[in-house]
Design a protein around this motif. Structure first.
Motif, PDB file in Angstrom:
ATOM      1  N   ALA A   1      42.338  36.726  21.430  1.00  0.00           N
ATOM      2  CA  ALA A   1      42.732  35.354  21.328  1.00  0.00           C
ATOM      3  C   ALA A   1      42.226  34.354  22.377  1.00  0.00           C
ATOM      4  O   ALA A   1      41.902  33.403  22.035  1.00  0.00           O
ATOM      5  N   GLN A   2      42.105  34.831  23.581  1.00  0.00           N
ATOM      6  CA  GLN A   2      41.300  34.305  24.687  1.00  0.00           C
ATOM      7  C   GLN A   2      40.021  33.876  24.230  1.00  0.00           C
ATOM      8  O   GLN A   2      39.604  32.575  24.457  1.00  0.00           O
ATOM      9  N   VAL A   3      39.279  34.719  23.724  1.00  0.00           N
ATOM     10  CA  VAL A   3      38.018  34.376  23.199  1.00  0.00           C
ATOM     11  C   VAL A   3      38.088  33.294  22.137  1.00  0.00           C
ATOM     12  O   VAL A   3      37.202  32.473  22.164  1.00  0.00           O
ATOM     13  N   ARG A   4      38.879  33.518  21.027  1.00  0.00           N
ATOM     14  CA  ARG A   4      38.708  32.600  19.967  1.00  0.00           C
ATOM     15  C   ARG A   4      39.416  31.178  20.620  1.00  0.00           C
ATOM     16  O   ARG A   4      38.819  30.150  19.887  1.00  0.00           O
ATOM     17  N   ILE A   5      40.190  31.013  21.498  1.00  0.00           N
ATOM     18  CA  ILE A   5      40.596  29.994  22.113  1.00  0.00           C
ATOM     19  C   ILE A   5      39.316  29.332  22.562  1.00  0.00           C
ATOM     20  O   ILE A   5      39.188  27.960  22.428  1.00  0.00           O
ATOM     21  N   LYS A   6      38.600  29.832  23.351  1.00  0.00           N
ATOM     22  CA  LYS A   6      37.410  29.222  24.160  1.00  0.00           C
ATOM     23  C   LYS A   6      36.527  28.773  23.003  1.00  0.00           C
ATOM     24  O   LYS A   6      35.892  27.573  23.119  1.00  0.00           O
ATOM     25  N   GLU A   7      36.401  29.365  21.940  1.00  0.00           N
ATOM     26  CA  GLU A   7      35.348  29.356  21.016  1.00  0.00           C
ATOM     27  C   GLU A   7      35.914  27.993  20.252  1.00  0.00           C
ATOM     28  O   GLU A   7      35.103  27.034  19.854  1.00  0.00           O
ATOM     29  N   SER A   8      37.053  27.920  19.852  1.00  0.00           N
ATOM     30  CA  SER A   8      37.685  26.891  19.048  1.00  0.00           C
ATOM     31  C   SER A   8      37.442  25.556  19.897  1.00  0.00           C
ATOM     32  O   SER A   8      36.931  24.550  19.321  1.00  0.00           O
ATOM     33  N   ILE A   9      37.787  25.551  21.126  1.00  0.00           N
ATOM     34  CA  ILE A   9      37.893  24.238  21.905  1.00  0.00           C
ATOM     35  C   ILE A   9      36.427  23.942  22.261  1.00  0.00           C
ATOM     36  O   ILE A   9      36.164  22.771  22.041  1.00  0.00           O
ATOM     37  N   THR A  10      35.727  24.823  22.485  1.00  0.00           N
ATOM     38  CA  THR A  10      34.177  24.566  22.589  1.00  0.00           C
ATOM     39  C   THR A  10      33.507  24.011  21.655  1.00  0.00           C
ATOM     40  O   THR A  10      32.875  22.861  21.499  1.00  0.00           O
ATOM     41  N   GLY A  11      33.650  24.552  20.382  1.00  0.00           N
ATOM     42  CA  GLY A  11      33.102  23.924  19.078  1.00  0.00           C
ATOM     43  C   GLY A  11      33.545  22.519  18.932  1.00  0.00           C
ATOM     44  O   GLY A  11      32.832  21.597  18.605  1.00  0.00           O
ATOM     45  N   ILE A  12      34.864  22.301  18.923  1.00  0.00           N
ATOM     46  CA  ILE A  12      35.654  20.846  18.537  1.00  0.00           C
ATOM     47  C   ILE A  12      35.341  19.980  19.620  1.00  0.00           C
ATOM     48  O   ILE A  12      35.082  18.794  19.381  1.00  0.00           O
ATOM     49  N   SER A  13      34.983  20.554  20.774  1.00  0.00           N
ATOM     50  CA  SER A  13      34.639  19.446  21.893  1.00  0.00           C
ATOM     51  C   SER A  13      33.409  18.816  22.069  1.00  0.00           C
ATOM     52  O   SER A  13      32.893  17.802  22.061  1.00  0.00           O
ATOM     53  N   GLU A  14      32.552  19.891  21.119  1.00  0.00           N
ATOM     54  CA  GLU A  14      30.936  19.374  20.958  1.00  0.00           C
ATOM     55  C   GLU A  14      31.041  18.243  20.072  1.00  0.00           C
ATOM     56  O   GLU A  14      30.408  17.398  20.329  1.00  0.00           O
ATOM     57  N   GLU A  15      31.719  18.432  19.150  1.00  0.00           N
ATOM     58  CA  GLU A  15      31.765  17.460  17.848  1.00  0.00           C
ATOM     59  C   GLU A  15      32.466  16.097  18.597  1.00  0.00           C
ATOM     60  O   GLU A  15      31.809  15.115  18.348  1.00  0.00           O
ATOM     61  N   MET A  16      33.398  16.172  19.439  1.00  0.00           N
ATOM     62  CA  MET A  16      34.153  14.923  20.212  1.00  0.00           C
ATOM     63  C   MET A  16      33.189  14.379  20.972  1.00  0.00           C
ATOM     64  O   MET A  16      33.050  13.277  21.108  1.00  0.00           O
ATOM     65  N   SER A  17      32.478  15.112  21.692  1.00  0.00           N
ATOM     66  CA  SER A  17      31.583  14.478  22.721  1.00  0.00           C
ATOM     67  C   SER A  17      30.436  13.861  21.843  1.00  0.00           C
ATOM     68  O   SER A  17      29.847  12.641  22.426  1.00  0.00           O
ATOM     69  N   ASP A  18      29.800  14.449  20.699  1.00  0.00           N
ATOM     70  CA  ASP A  18      29.044  13.806  19.897  1.00  0.00           C
ATOM     71  C   ASP A  18      29.509  12.596  19.296  1.00  0.00           C
ATOM     72  O   ASP A  18      28.937  11.380  19.469  1.00  0.00           O
ATOM     73  N   ILE A  19      30.659  12.449  18.933  1.00  0.00           N
ATOM     74  CA  ILE A  19      31.163  11.475  18.215  1.00  0.00           C
ATOM     75  C   ILE A  19      31.509  10.129  19.306  1.00  0.00           C
ATOM     76  O   ILE A  19      31.059   9.181  19.153  1.00  0.00           O
ATOM     77  N   GLY A  20      31.851  10.661  20.556  1.00  0.00           N
ATOM     78  CA  GLY A  20      31.795   9.882  21.744  1.00  0.00           C
ATOM     79  C   GLY A  20      30.807   9.051  22.097  1.00  0.00           C
ATOM     80  O   GLY A  20      30.647   7.609  22.018  1.00  0.00           O
ATOM     81  N   MET A  21      29.569   9.520  21.677  1.00  0.00           N
ATOM     82  CA  MET A  21      28.276   9.087  21.848  1.00  0.00           C
ATOM     83  C   MET A  21      28.135   7.774  20.694  1.00  0.00           C
ATOM     84  O   MET A  21      27.624   6.828  21.150  1.00  0.00           O
TER      85      MET A  21
END
Lengths: 112, 231
Positions: B148-168
């Protein structure tokens, strides 16, 4: 088809900034890198004249087309990390230079 | 270093900071969900603003189009009245207006592109946020496990990348909208002050001159009639 499961290509996730993610075969990376290197040369040159600008726009377009045409768009709901991030087609030379220097990316606290 | 590697590293640095700032993975999941909701709201607000800016440009365009038609008519009347000087003036103004239209068209196209980008970003993020919610529930149910720890990291990383892109994308769109709004304001001012092109509010120079010419012609005609009736 002579392809068997053992030499199946590795898949790469590419993000086009502002336009979403694509999945491409590993061998497309070679093409991406070739164009990428040309763009880096232009960015490092520091020149701004029209011919540099036109060349930059041309390479950028090619880079985007490679990914869009040789890759498959990833569904919106997929949550995946990208292996590679490329700039979108509408980025200007100045913006690209800023990004290349590590500037111009918004503060984390604003959106993350 | 290649451009693409540099970009991926820049985003990773930002995303890792977010992940590292939470010791409790559960907390990180909740924090990310809050940020996602905020970002979607901001995107929607920005889309409304971009659409409003575009409408404003389109309204200016139609005002200028009206003006072009009017100047065309004036040029015709001037030629009929034998006043080439006035016709020339009207045509000069008409061409200045046509240039303004070209510029407006480019701006409208640019802003339309920003609108499309933001709308697509909103669709992508909304779909991901839904997916994230359902993953979050599943992960939370068994979050003590290593997997679950690994999955949490994956999910947050994936969606944060999208958010960072959208921020730009948001920052760029906001910059462009702002620049366009000040340009639009400048055009409005020029129209309102009459310095650029709006000769429709009051009788403009061409109109006045044309009327004078018409009166003069009428007077000449009447005079000629009088003369012929007297003799």
């Amino acid at each position: 088809m002579s392809n068997n499961i053992n030499n199946k290509e590795k898949k790469i996730v590419v993000r086009i900034l502002g336009y979403g993610q694509y999945i491409v075969d590993d061998n497309v990376m070679h093409e991406i890198n070739t164009v990428d290197n040309k763009i880096v040369k232009l960015l490092e040159s520091g020149e701004n004249d029209d011919s540099v600008r036109a060349e930059f726009e041309r390479h950028l377009k090619v880079l985007n087309i490679i990914v869009e045409e040789k890759g498959n768009a990833i569904e919106s709901k997929e949550i995946l990390q990208s292996d590679v991030v490329i700039p979108g087609q509408d980025i200007t030379l100045e913006e690209a230079r800023k990004l290349f220097k590590g500037e111009g990316i918004v503060k984390d606290s604003d959106y993350l | 270093m290649s451009f693409s590697n540099r970009l991926v590293n820049l985003i990773k640095q930002k995303v890792n900071k977010v992940i590292d700032s939470h010791e409790d993975p559960n907390e990180a999941l909740d924090y990310s969900a809050v940020k996602q909701a905020q970002l979607i709201q901001r995107l929607r607000r920005d889309i409304v603003e971009v659409v409003a800016s575009k409408k404003r440009l389109e309204m200016q365009k139609s005002r200028i189009m009206e003006n072009i038609n009017k100047l065309g008519e004036q040029a015709k009347s001037a030629v009929k009245a034998g006043r080439d000087d006035l016709a020339r003036l009207a045509l000069e103004r008409k061409n200045a207006n046509l240039n303004q239209i070209k510029e407006l068209d480019t701006q409208i196209m640019t802003i339309q592109n920003e609108q499309n980008k933001l709308e697509n970003a909103e669709k992508r993020l909304s779909a991901k946020v839904e997916e994230f919610k359902s993953r979050k529930e599943i992960i939370k149910a068994k979050y003590s496990s290593a997997e679950a720890q690994v999955r949490i990291k994956e999910s947050i990383t994936g969606i944060s990348e999208e958010m960072s892109d959208i921020g730009m994308s948001i920052s760029r769109a906001e910059e462009k909208t702002e620049a366009m709004q000040s340009k639009a304001m400048a055009i409005d001012e020029m129209i309102d002050s009459g310095s650029l092109m709006d000769y429709t509010n009051n009788k403009d120079q061409i109109e006045v001159e044309l009327e004078k010419t018409e009166i003069k012609n009428q007077v000449e005609d009447e005079l000629a009639q009088l003369k012929s009736s007297v003799t």
